[in-house]
Design a protein around this motif. Structure first.
Motif, PDB file in Angstrom:
ATOM      1  N   SER A  22      37.044  36.539  10.080  1.00 39.40           N
ATOM      2  CA  SER A  22      36.946  36.114   8.655  1.00 39.40           C
ATOM      3  C   SER A  22      37.093  36.907   7.190  1.00 39.40           C
ATOM      4  O   SER A  22      37.956  36.513   5.982  1.00 39.40           O
ATOM      5  N   ASN A  23      38.521  38.173   7.463  1.00 39.34           N
ATOM      6  CA  ASN A  23      39.240  39.104   6.844  1.00 39.34           C
ATOM      7  C   ASN A  23      40.218  38.104   6.208  1.00 39.34           C
ATOM      8  O   ASN A  23      41.219  38.497   5.462  1.00 39.34           O
ATOM      9  N   THR A  24      40.638  36.896   7.353  1.00 40.27           N
ATOM     10  CA  THR A  24      41.904  36.553   7.055  1.00 40.27           C
ATOM     11  C   THR A  24      42.205  34.775   6.491  1.00 40.27           C
ATOM     12  O   THR A  24      43.150  34.399   6.225  1.00 40.27           O
ATOM     13  N   ALA A  25      40.911  34.700   6.209  1.00 37.21           N
ATOM     14  CA  ALA A  25      40.235  33.614   5.734  1.00 37.21           C
ATOM     15  C   ALA A  25      40.494  32.849   3.861  1.00 37.21           C
ATOM     16  O   ALA A  25      39.848  31.634   3.709  1.00 37.21           O
ATOM     17  N   TRP A  26      39.793  34.896   3.604  1.00 34.71           N
ATOM     18  CA  TRP A  26      39.222  34.195   2.234  1.00 34.71           C
ATOM     19  C   TRP A  26      40.815  33.624   1.467  1.00 34.71           C
ATOM     20  O   TRP A  26      40.287  32.718  -0.134  1.00 34.71           O
ATOM     21  N   VAL A  66      43.812  41.310 -14.096  1.00 31.92           N
ATOM     22  CA  VAL A  66      42.967  41.342 -13.542  1.00 31.92           C
ATOM     23  C   VAL A  66      43.689  39.633 -12.556  1.00 31.92           C
ATOM     24  O   VAL A  66      43.161  39.933 -11.692  1.00 31.92           O
ATOM     25  N   ASP A  67      43.685  39.015 -13.113  1.00 36.72           N
ATOM     26  CA  ASP A  67      43.916  37.399 -12.615  1.00 36.72           C
ATOM     27  C   ASP A  67      45.802  37.767 -11.851  1.00 36.72           C
ATOM     28  O   ASP A  67      45.722  37.594 -10.719  1.00 36.72           O
ATOM     29  N   THR A  68      46.504  38.712 -12.601  1.00 42.47           N
ATOM     30  CA  THR A  68      47.740  38.693 -11.858  1.00 42.47           C
ATOM     31  C   THR A  68      47.457  39.558 -10.455  1.00 42.47           C
ATOM     32  O   THR A  68      47.812  39.418  -9.647  1.00 42.47           O
ATOM     33  N   VAL A  69      46.431  40.733 -11.072  1.00 40.55           N
ATOM     34  CA  VAL A  69      46.114  41.446  -9.255  1.00 40.55           C
ATOM     35  C   VAL A  69      45.473  40.885  -8.516  1.00 40.55           C
ATOM     36  O   VAL A  69      46.151  41.039  -7.596  1.00 40.55           O
ATOM     37  N   LEU A  70      44.875  40.038  -8.723  1.00 39.48           N
ATOM     38  CA  LEU A  70      43.724  39.706  -7.769  1.00 39.48           C
ATOM     39  C   LEU A  70      44.462  38.589  -6.808  1.00 39.48           C
ATOM     40  O   LEU A  70      45.215  38.656  -6.262  1.00 39.48           O
ATOM     41  N   MET A  71      45.056  38.140  -7.938  1.00 44.75           N
ATOM     42  CA  MET A  71      46.268  36.543  -7.011  1.00 44.75           C
ATOM     43  C   MET A  71      47.896  37.236  -6.396  1.00 44.75           C
ATOM     44  O   MET A  71      47.661  36.552  -4.869  1.00 44.75           O
ATOM     45  N   ARG A  90      42.383  30.832  -4.430  1.00 39.81           N
ATOM     46  CA  ARG A  90      43.411  30.146  -4.536  1.00 39.81           C
ATOM     47  C   ARG A  90      42.136  28.724  -5.349  1.00 39.81           C
ATOM     48  O   ARG A  90      42.403  28.189  -6.697  1.00 39.81           O
ATOM     49  N   LEU A  91      41.414  28.055  -4.452  1.00 43.63           N
ATOM     50  CA  LEU A  91      41.135  26.346  -5.281  1.00 43.63           C
ATOM     51  C   LEU A  91      40.275  27.138  -6.437  1.00 43.63           C
ATOM     52  O   LEU A  91      40.002  26.494  -7.159  1.00 43.63           O
ATOM     53  N   VAL A 135      33.641  35.434  -0.489  1.00 45.29           N
ATOM     54  CA  VAL A 135      34.663  36.119  -1.031  1.00 45.29           C
ATOM     55  C   VAL A 135      35.400  35.550  -1.950  1.00 45.29           C
ATOM     56  O   VAL A 135      36.216  35.764  -3.042  1.00 45.29           O
ATOM     57  N   GLY A 136      36.113  34.344  -1.212  1.00 43.70           N
ATOM     58  CA  GLY A 136      37.056  33.756  -1.561  1.00 43.70           C
ATOM     59  C   GLY A 136      36.783  33.756  -3.176  1.00 43.70           C
ATOM     60  O   GLY A 136      37.435  33.334  -4.252  1.00 43.70           O
ATOM     61  N   LEU A 137      35.243  32.288  -3.233  1.00 44.31           N
ATOM     62  CA  LEU A 137      34.904  32.326  -4.462  1.00 44.31           C
ATOM     63  C   LEU A 137      35.154  33.026  -5.099  1.00 44.31           C
ATOM     64  O   LEU A 137      35.248  32.998  -6.628  1.00 44.31           O
ATOM     65  N   LEU A 138      34.348  34.655  -5.234  1.00 41.98           N
ATOM     66  CA  LEU A 138      34.249  35.341  -6.007  1.00 41.98           C
ATOM     67  C   LEU A 138      35.446  36.041  -6.765  1.00 41.98           C
ATOM     68  O   LEU A 138      35.744  36.022  -7.774  1.00 41.98           O
ATOM     69  N   MET A 139      36.714  36.182  -5.788  1.00 39.49           N
ATOM     70  CA  MET A 139      37.833  36.585  -5.946  1.00 39.49           C
ATOM     71  C   MET A 139      38.514  35.486  -7.381  1.00 39.49           C
ATOM     72  O   MET A 139      38.752  35.994  -7.891  1.00 39.49           O
ATOM     73  N   GLY A 140      38.450  34.566  -6.265  1.00 44.17           N
ATOM     74  CA  GLY A 140      38.832  33.762  -7.729  1.00 44.17           C
ATOM     75  C   GLY A 140      38.461  33.074  -8.725  1.00 44.17           C
ATOM     76  O   GLY A 140      38.817  33.011  -9.798  1.00 44.17           O
TER      77      GLY A 140
END
Length: 83
Positions: free
Chosen positions: A59-63, A20-25, A68-69, A5-10
């Motif tokens: 899991s929903n709180t750890a992504w 898209v970058d602004t909203v997701l970040m 960011r990375l 989830v984190g990799l996909l969003m980042g």
């Protein structure tokens, strides 16, 4: 469950850029602003009892750190000479 989830969003944020970058970040910043355990407890209370619901809540709180990375790495790779 957390890393994909984190990799996909980042990666999407870093690749697309712009709005898209602004909203997701900003969504990531909001998720980082709350304490993880409090947010996980609230989510688990809303969903119900059980081990599976607890794992999903954590899991929903750890992504956000993974998002960011992944964004930072995709931005770095996009500016590389060989791209």
């Amino acid at each position: 469950l957390v890393v994909p989830v984190g990799l996909l969003m980042g990666t999407v944020a870093g690749y697309c850029g712009g709005i898209v970058d602004t909203v997701l970040m900003r969504l990531t910043d909001v998720a980082l602003a709350f304490p993880k355990i409090v947010l996980a407890l609230a989510f688990a209370a809303a969903v119900g009892r059980g081990v599976l619901n607890g794992v999903i809540a954590v899991s929903n709180t750890a992504w956000p750190p993974y998002a960011r990375l992944a964004r930072a790495e995709s931005l770095r790779l996009a500016q590389a000479d060989y791209i």
